[in-house]
Design an enzyme around this catalytic site. Sequence first.
Site, PDB file in Angstrom:
ATOM      1  N   LYS A  78       0.863  -1.187   0.000  1.00  0.00           N
ATOM      2  CA  LYS A  78       0.000   0.000   0.000  1.00  0.00           C
ATOM      3  C   LYS A  78       0.897   1.234   0.000  1.00  0.00           C
ATOM      4  O   LYS A  78       1.876   1.282   0.760  1.00  0.00           O
ATOM      5  CB  LYS A  78      -0.893  -0.025   1.239  1.00  0.00           C
ATOM      6  CG  LYS A  78      -1.931   1.104   1.281  1.00  0.00           C
ATOM      7  CD  LYS A  78      -2.791   1.019   2.549  1.00  0.00           C
ATOM      8  CE  LYS A  78      -3.911   2.035   2.551  1.00  0.00           C
ATOM      9  NZ  LYS A  78      -4.756   1.962   3.753  1.00  0.00           N
ATOM     10  N   SER A 157      -9.708   2.179   2.715  1.00  0.00           N
ATOM     11  CA  SER A 157      -8.774   2.865   1.852  1.00  0.00           C
ATOM     12  C   SER A 157      -7.768   1.954   1.148  1.00  0.00           C
ATOM     13  O   SER A 157      -7.160   2.368   0.169  1.00  0.00           O
ATOM     14  CB  SER A 157      -7.993   3.879   2.674  1.00  0.00           C
ATOM     15  OG  SER A 157      -7.168   3.229   3.623  1.00  0.00           O
ATOM     16  N   SER A 181     -10.110   0.031   6.993  1.00  0.00           N
ATOM     17  CA  SER A 181      -9.470   0.164   5.684  1.00  0.00           C
ATOM     18  C   SER A 181      -8.786  -1.089   5.143  1.00  0.00           C
ATOM     19  O   SER A 181      -8.357  -1.104   3.997  1.00  0.00           O
ATOM     20  CB  SER A 181      -8.436   1.291   5.715  1.00  0.00           C
ATOM     21  OG  SER A 181      -9.078   2.533   5.573  1.00  0.00           O
TER      22      SER A 181
END
Lengths: 489, 504, 96
Positions: A78, A157, A181
């Site tokens: 990420k 996210s 997330s």
Amino acid sequence: MSELTSLSIGDARDGLERRDFSAQDLTCAYLDAIEAGSHLNTFITNTPEKALADAQVSDKRIAAGEARPLEGIPLGVKDLFCTKGILTTAGSHILEGFEPVYESTVTSNLWADGAVCLGKLNLDEFAMGSSNETSYFGPVCNPWKVDGGSELVPGGSSGGSSAAVAAKLVAGATGTDTGGSIRQPAALTGTVGMKPTYGLCSRWGIVAFASSLDQAGPITKTVKDAALMLQSMAGFDPKDSTSINVPVADFAAGLGEGIKGLKIGIPAEYRVDGMPAEIERLWTEGKRWLEAAGATTVDISLPHTKYALPTYYIIAPAEASSNLARYDGVRYGLRVDGETIEEMYERTRAEGFGREVERRVLIGTYVLSAGYYDAYYLKAQKVRTLISNDFKSAFEQVDAILTPTTPSAAFPIGDKVSDPLEMYLNDIFTVPANLAGLPGISVPAGLDDQGLPLGLHVIAPALGEETLFRVAHVLEDCAGFTHAPKKWW
Amino acid sequence: MRASPMRPKNGGDVNAQAKSSKLISGATGEWEVVIGLEVHARIMSQSKLFSGASTAYGGDPNAHVSLVDAGMPGMLPVINEYCVEQAIRTGLGLNAKINTYSVFDRKNYFYPDLPQGYQISQYQYPIVGEGEIDVELEDGEVVTIGIERLHLEQDAGKSIHEERSKKSLVDLNRSGVALMEIVSKPDLRSAEEAGAYISKIRTIVQYLETCDGNMDEGSLKADVNVSVRKPGEPLGTRCEIKNVNSVRFIMQAIEYEANRQIDLLERGEEIEQQTRRFNSETGKTTKMRGKEDAHDYRYFPDPDLLPLEIEESRIEEIRQSLPELPDAKKRRFMTELGLSDYDAGVLTADKPSAEYFETVAQGRDPKLAANWIMGDLFGALNKADLEIEASPVKADQLGALLDLIGDQTISGKIAKQVFQIMFETGGDPVKIVEDQGLKQVTDTGAIEAEIDKIIAANPDQVAQVKEKPKAIGWFVGQVMQATGGKANPQAVNQILKEKLGLDG
Amino acid sequence: MSVDEHTVQYIAKLARIEKPVGDELKGLVDDLNNILAWVEQLEELSTENVEPMTSVVDASLRVRADIVTDGGYPEDIVENARDARDNFFVVPQVVE
């Protein structure tokens, strides 16, 4: 070699060990898949050369009998984790051109265990979002789609992470979870997403969103993979004052032990108004699976559940407003010039932050400002105590808690962008675990009426990861979730 | 799970009225000045409060900067144990309550030398609570000044303004160095009291070695809060003068600011709550910002740090290890060494002087040591503009000089001569006396011979001295001159009296 | 409590984000008011005698020893800066 990308981390490891294929074969298969999957927009930065170089090293070590725990396993990161010499954006314009001179502890741990770096994955800007639509680098497409329907969000996210795992562009991916997330995007993409106990994974080198809530964790194809990845990611870090100094357990070892005799709580408050029947149905099914595996289910109450989201939307923006103050154009990232320093700050930050980030920075600034602190921030901290106490009492009766992961399946891109509150409700079942610092995992458990994946969510007491994985493993077994998105991209 | 206690209520009390000598006379009568000081003292430590970068003063730009100090994304603070102990030590030196539970907060504001966009400080739960110190004024009056609190915080970096390019250059070497902010109660009533107070704070931290007290390098500076009122009335509106970095400037700033406020009030105007700066060239304070521009710092507990808990036993250990503090030392100098209040005060006013004195006085006459240090040494240092640490005459050398006087190797007068040479050359007194043949002549035969010569050559003077015995001084002078000052004065006197037939 | 345009501009100033105007400002005022109204449901709860929770980690602050372990790489510190000279960061003149 598309079948290589279908392998779980565990199976790929076995294959590498048997020399069925090389780490370079495996990496190439993923690099091909990434190229073919560019439409999904899961990556912000690809690092194919680094990946191949990593894989070469892995092959040598395997040949020398010196394989490390994740030797040759290609992973995505990420883009909230700082990676040395590799562009790190946090999904924001404001970090334009930022190449850290350091590597986050969690990714360092992964590379030290032999993992191969495929690149940096898309995310909501500064991890603020539940659909990956706030990214400066554009939305990510969910590989899952209803036939003839529009493109769907992968959740957020960690949407690049979840979509990339679901589309088999990476063997596994790191995520971060501040309010859901990791778990929410996992649920929306038919993947496993695990958020550990706060403090288990170091936050050092992860771009901060809300420091008291942020926790790194894996998104993977299987529960065992999540356990294997977490094994490498976790560990005490003296550079993080909130890191917990406990030995990392062998999470995968206990997976086969079953859950006979465990007590599983079913919280009444998670049965919310307007919850789709199919989610209710799946939840009931999950409860039966656990009972069939020898656990007892117990109806419990977490009375302050409905206040978790509003509490979160005070605390997280407050911390974020302060954490994001460092993005001022002086030392790194975007700078929009101005005559005075003030002008430079204001222009840089107006230009550099997207709408949702700006909204949260403003809310956070407001709730901390003179005259409002007590009414908002202090109040939220007190309610956080109540929410945490709810779990404490619950865990006096039960070993783990079962809930749905999300109130709905994946929704079309653009559907909820205009209504922040509507968007926030996506995290209604995941946020409480963040507020209380507890580990949680989402396991793909079924499909909705349209054929989209849905997840079941397990919450365990602090440092109850072993229990959490055992329960998740049983759910995975019983659900027998073998569905995969049809390749349309 | 961690929960913090409820917010406490703050509130300082305002002490009794000032003595009339401290009041300022205005056109409408007398005014009382009320002053509170926030002293920022840089902690002496090897590394910074929350990072492992060096605290060394100076250095190339950004050389003593870690990724944490530069506010890089994802960087986290880890606290320096020694800085915490330094704060506790200082708190104990200020006779203050040490809080076993304290919390670090973020103070949010934007400035280019503040890389994180917030300063890590302590707000509601400081590490040190209330205390008090005694401050002695010029006339001997002792006033007790309340300490409100002491908290730990980070120093900021430095911006250098470049006129030519209209740019500022930012160096973060100081960024993150540990500071103690010591907040007084509004107990000070005059510039003199404020000056004496900060001098006392400086002495205490120097004794404790928690801060070097170097005001030139900014190790110690103060924000000064000043308001005025008619005696007995409630507190007036205060103005804060930022960052004043010498005792003299603090006193000047207070004088100016108090008179400015009195003038305004006497003209019927109101005082605006302001933040002001002091200009050391003009001696005036000027407005930086008014209340409307006051910062809203949005303090909240730093989520990257946990509450700091300190064991009572640790505090006790630190208490036991404290050095003798100035008040105690002064008392001992007076009671055990017999120094006067004044001498003891001067010699304990800073640690290097006290240490110097103790070395010299060790095994010698304390009063003689005090006289030499406060007279010859301080005089010479003053003239040469040197601190005592840089004295060319080290304490053991001065001690050796006193020994030469004590064993009558040289006279007090010759000693002064030797001291001058020592000060100029840094030489050893014994060697100087040897080399330059300054040894006192105690050989009575040699002295007698000189005296006989002088008596023989001056019959008139001999006749005179029989009438006026005090005229013996003239003979002593002659003998000393003849012996180059090296004759033992006692021996000279005695032999002269015998030879001149005067009664002993 | 609700915010008006003036307040939103004031908060933006505190947050050093260029003053929003026009439709953008109106939109922000609406968004912020919706969010604030929603979070205010916390007022229903009595939190008397409840202690605020600042951290989920149940431990005291860990400390490190006072030794120099870091620094000494000024080039790396200014590496990502848009404007740097002689290892200083360069910014528009700071005027107070």
